[in-house]
Design an enzyme around this catalytic site. Structure first.
Site, PDB file in Angstrom:
ATOM      1  CB  THR A 103      -0.911   0.033   1.234  1.00  0.00           C
ATOM      2  OG1 THR A 103      -1.424   1.364   1.420  1.00  0.00           O
ATOM      3  CG2 THR A 103      -0.193  -0.369   2.502  1.00  0.00           C
ATOM      4  CB  CYS A 216      -3.481   4.651  -4.992  1.00  0.00           C
ATOM      5  SG  CYS A 216      -4.655   3.618  -4.083  1.00  0.00           S
TER       6      CYS A 216
END
Length: 256
Positions: A103, A216
């Site tokens: 992440t 992302c």
């Protein structure tokens, strides 16, 4: 070389011929949609590099993203960090020899995680910046969650590699963030959302971006190189490539 015989393929190498792979620890679930990409890419890359039936040696911890997301929204980053630190320690105890945090946004607590384990954490922003600099670019646009675009933990890390980082305007940031959480993290892919991202990319390019960082891990589910007039830098793929390279490298790794 010792061989055994396969009834369908003839002689094949025994286990003594297999190359040494370090065990990759994947700390994921944020969201599981992108973590599945991490797992798939790692296995594909090992297969491509080693051939045959080779696959990645890894251990995976997948957290409940609803819990992490709630802490993001309320700004309780320390509590979120506590959860990830505990999971990283479990991965190390399970045999992980290097760690990837699957992440971008939760790299806000990457330093805490690294300090809590004795194995190296491959920082996602570092692997991305290396790819951008290798291409000779210095100014990039960043598409990511609102937290990653607006806070300094990620932009400053990129700037430390000599990059100038541009972010979208407020309206584009809101749209990019909403699509990540309301759609991509839920496995929803919409053409109209792709068009919104393309428009945000075009505006970043008009502002001077020479490349676009897909900052992302879920954005790669929506945006491909053909969606941008300048090179895109898919952080998930770059991160996994670095992890597999490290796992297959004979030289010892040091904690970053």
């Amino acid at each position: 070389m010792t061989t055994s015989t396969s009834p369908t393929t003839g002689p094949r190498p025994t286990s003594t011929d297999h190359p040494r792979q370090r065990v990759i620890g994947m700390l994921g679930g944020m969201s599981w949609e992108s973590t599945a990409e991490y797992y798939r890419l790692a296995n594909e890359l090992v297969r491509d590099r080693l051939g045959g039936l080779h696959s990645a040696r890894l251990v995976l911890s997948s957290v409940d993203f609803a819990e992490i997301e709630a802490l993001q929204v309320t700004g309780e980053w320390d509590r979120a960090g506590d959860i990830l630190v505990a999971e990283a320690a479990r991965l190390e105890a399970a045999g992980a020899e290097l760690l990837v945090l699957c992440t971008n946004t939760m790299h806000k607590v990457a330093d805490r995680i690294q300090a809590a384990v004795g194995i190296p954490l491959l920082h996602l922003a570092d692997t991305t910046a290396a790819a951008v600099r290798t291409a000779g670019l210095t100014t990039v646009g960043l598409l990511a969650t609102g937290f990653t675009m607006e806070q300094d933990f990620y932009r400053d890390r990129l700037a430390g590699h000599g990059l100038t980082v541009l972010i979208p305007d407020a309206d584009d940031r809101a749209a990019v963030h909403r699509i990540i959480y309301d759609e991509l993290c839920r496995g929803v892919i919409r053409e109209e959302s792709r068009q919104l991202y393309r428009q945000a990319i075009d505006r970043l390019v008009a502002a001077g971006a020479e490349g676009i960082i897909l900052g992302c891990t879920e954005i790669e589910l929506l945006i491909r190189p053909a969606d941008s007039p300048v090179p895109v830098y898919p952080t998930t793929r770059l991160h996994v490539e670095a992890a597999v390279t490290a796992a297959l490298t004979a030289a010892p790794l040091d904690a970053q």
